[in-house]
Structure formats: structure tokens, C-alpha cells
Motif scaffolding. Structure first.
Motif, PDB file in Angstrom:
ATOM      1  N   LEU A 213     -43.252  -2.661 -81.201  1.00  0.00           N
ATOM      2  CA  LEU A 213     -42.929  -3.330 -79.939  1.00  0.00           C
ATOM      3  C   LEU A 213     -43.631  -3.079 -78.667  1.00  0.00           C
ATOM      4  N   GLY A 214     -43.819  -1.743 -78.516  1.00  0.00           N
ATOM      5  CA  GLY A 214     -44.567  -0.984 -77.565  1.00  0.00           C
ATOM      6  C   GLY A 214     -43.793  -1.378 -76.041  1.00  0.00           C
ATOM      7  N   ASP A 215     -44.763  -1.212 -75.155  1.00  0.00           N
ATOM      8  CA  ASP A 215     -44.279  -1.746 -73.750  1.00  0.00           C
ATOM      9  C   ASP A 215     -43.772  -2.981 -73.593  1.00  0.00           C
ATOM     10  N   ALA A 216     -42.536  -3.124 -73.386  1.00  0.00           N
ATOM     11  CA  ALA A 216     -41.813  -4.634 -73.650  1.00  0.00           C
ATOM     12  C   ALA A 216     -42.185  -5.364 -72.219  1.00  0.00           C
ATOM     13  N   ARG A 217     -42.629  -4.381 -71.230  1.00  0.00           N
ATOM     14  CA  ARG A 217     -43.083  -5.325 -69.820  1.00  0.00           C
ATOM     15  C   ARG A 217     -44.220  -6.237 -69.982  1.00  0.00           C
ATOM     16  N   ARG A 218     -44.830  -6.070 -71.211  1.00  0.00           N
ATOM     17  CA  ARG A 218     -46.110  -7.223 -71.129  1.00  0.00           C
ATOM     18  C   ARG A 218     -45.553  -8.489 -71.741  1.00  0.00           C
TER      19      ARG A 218
ATOM     20  N   GLY B 293     -38.432   0.904 -68.943  1.00  0.00           N
ATOM     21  CA  GLY B 293     -39.807   0.734 -68.496  1.00  0.00           C
ATOM     22  C   GLY B 293     -40.676   1.892 -69.080  1.00  0.00           C
ATOM     23  N   ALA B 294     -41.368   2.727 -68.401  1.00  0.00           N
ATOM     24  CA  ALA B 294     -42.176   3.514 -68.879  1.00  0.00           C
ATOM     25  C   ALA B 294     -41.477   4.858 -69.259  1.00  0.00           C
ATOM     26  N   GLU B 295     -40.360   5.126 -68.933  1.00  0.00           N
ATOM     27  CA  GLU B 295     -39.400   6.047 -69.497  1.00  0.00           C
ATOM     28  C   GLU B 295     -39.210   6.021 -70.874  1.00  0.00           C
ATOM     29  N   ALA B 296     -39.072   4.583 -71.602  1.00  0.00           N
ATOM     30  CA  ALA B 296     -38.899   4.516 -72.889  1.00  0.00           C
ATOM     31  C   ALA B 296     -39.972   5.226 -73.655  1.00  0.00           C
ATOM     32  N   LEU B 297     -41.172   5.201 -73.167  1.00  0.00           N
ATOM     33  CA  LEU B 297     -42.513   5.482 -73.928  1.00  0.00           C
ATOM     34  C   LEU B 297     -42.792   7.085 -73.604  1.00  0.00           C
ATOM     35  N   ALA B 298     -42.126   7.334 -72.607  1.00  0.00           N
ATOM     36  CA  ALA B 298     -42.362   8.965 -72.048  1.00  0.00           C
ATOM     37  C   ALA B 298     -42.234  10.073 -73.321  1.00  0.00           C
ATOM     38  N   PRO B 299     -43.089  11.054 -73.476  1.00  0.00           N
ATOM     39  CA  PRO B 299     -42.963  11.801 -74.333  1.00  0.00           C
ATOM     40  C   PRO B 299     -41.661  12.926 -74.025  1.00  0.00           C
ATOM     41  N   ILE B 300     -41.084  13.549 -74.958  1.00  0.00           N
ATOM     42  CA  ILE B 300     -39.738  14.121 -74.764  1.00  0.00           C
ATOM     43  C   ILE B 300     -40.059  15.597 -74.382  1.00  0.00           C
ATOM     44  N   GLU B 301     -39.567  16.237 -73.269  1.00  0.00           N
ATOM     45  CA  GLU B 301     -39.880  17.546 -72.904  1.00  0.00           C
ATOM     46  C   GLU B 301     -39.027  18.715 -73.622  1.00  0.00           C
ATOM     47  N   PRO B 302     -39.428  19.565 -74.175  1.00  0.00           N
ATOM     48  CA  PRO B 302     -38.751  20.550 -74.788  1.00  0.00           C
ATOM     49  C   PRO B 302     -37.603  21.268 -73.831  1.00  0.00           C
ATOM     50  N   ALA B 303     -36.651  21.641 -74.780  1.00  0.00           N
ATOM     51  CA  ALA B 303     -35.514  21.999 -73.841  1.00  0.00           C
ATOM     52  C   ALA B 303     -36.011  23.603 -73.453  1.00  0.00           C
ATOM     53  N   PRO B 304     -35.332  24.247 -72.340  1.00  0.00           N
ATOM     54  CA  PRO B 304     -35.700  25.538 -72.416  1.00  0.00           C
ATOM     55  C   PRO B 304     -34.798  26.417 -73.403  1.00  0.00           C
TER      56      PRO B 304
END
Length: 147
Positions: free
Chosen positions: A10-15, A106-117
Motif C-alpha cells: 500500500l505504501g504511503d497512504a497520503r498519495r 504519515g511518514a512515521e509509518a514507513l520510518a525505519p525502526i531504531e535499535p534499542a540501546p
């Protein structure tokens, strides 16, 4: 697995302008051929990614289970029409729900996940299940009741 496929395809739904556009993109919309007072029965357009249609239909198949949040909707539709068409209706509903959730994130849905410390556990901020108004609680999901 299906959630990953839905988000990826589905990708970026804002389109999309509205949820109907997202359903149309998936190929789950029903085509209608009408001339004067005669209307031929519609069929699925099958436009868009096949993987997305598959993932939405597989997710919709789970609605026939009593523990599913969409079970009551499935039963209402299945009473009027057959099982497969009821699952397609649930698949369209899931597509609309995914559209609204992805658009809200928004953009947060497709943002990469940051590894936990090291030493810390990562907990997701929100999940697709918890945003559904009739979603069962975690304890209800762990021990479904049989009828």
C-alpha cells in the motif's frame, strides 16, 4: 506476515485522496457495466498489486472466526451473500482501515525502526489491533472462547 505485505504494497497512504482510492488501487473494487435500466453483475477489477489483494483477503478470512473483531460484520454480510463475497467485503473494510491508520501515522509509518540501546526493551507505540474500537484486550486475545 500479512500486515507487512499490506504496509509494503500500500505504501504511503497520503498519495490517495480517500479510502475508496486505496480500495481501487488494491483491485478490490467492483466494476459495474450499466446501460439504460440494465445492469450486468460486477466483478473485481483485479487492478494493482496481486500480493496486496492476497494479503487483504487472507486477513479477511480470519473474520469468520468468532474471536475476530470483524466477526459480526462478516456474519451480517454472509447472511445476505455467500462466504467468499463476505470475505471480499471484509477485505475492502480492512483496506480502508489500513489506509486511515497509515495516513494518520504519515511518514512515521514507513520510518525505519531504531535499535534499542543494550539492556532496554523496545515497546511499540501503537499497534494496528489496538486502534480498532472493538479490539479485544490482550488477555482476551490470549484465551479465545469457543462457541
Amino acid at each position: 506476515m500479512t500486515a507487512t505485505a499490506i504496509v509494503a504494497e500500500l505504501g504511503d497512504a497520503r498519495r490517495f485522496g480517500c479510502s475508496d482510492d486505496a480500495v481501487r488501487h488494491c483491485g478490490l473494487d467492483v466494476t459495474v457495466h450499466q446501460s439504460d435500466n440494465k445492469r450486468a453483475p460486477g466483478h473485481l477489477s483485479h487492478e494493482g498489486p496481486e500480493l496486496l489483494r492476497w494479503a487483504l483477503f487472507e486477513a479477511a478470512l480470519q473474520a469468520c472466526r468468532p474471536a475476530s473483531p470483524d466477526h459480526e460484520y462478516y456474519r451480517q454480510v454472509a447472511r445476505r451473500i455467500d462466504h467468499n463475497r463476505a470475505c471480499l467485503s471484509v477485505a475492502r473494510k480492512l483496506c480502508r482501515r489500513a489506509f486511515h491508520i497509515l495516513r494518520e501515522l504519515g511518514a512515521e509509518a514507513l520510518a525505519p525502526i531504531e535499535p534499542a540501546p543494550p539492556g532496554e526493551e523496545v515497546t511499540p507505540r501503537r499497534s494496528l489491533i489496538s486502534t480498532h474500537p472493538r479490539a479485544p484486550t490482550r488477555s482476551a486475545r490470549a484465551s479465545p472462547t469457543r462457541r
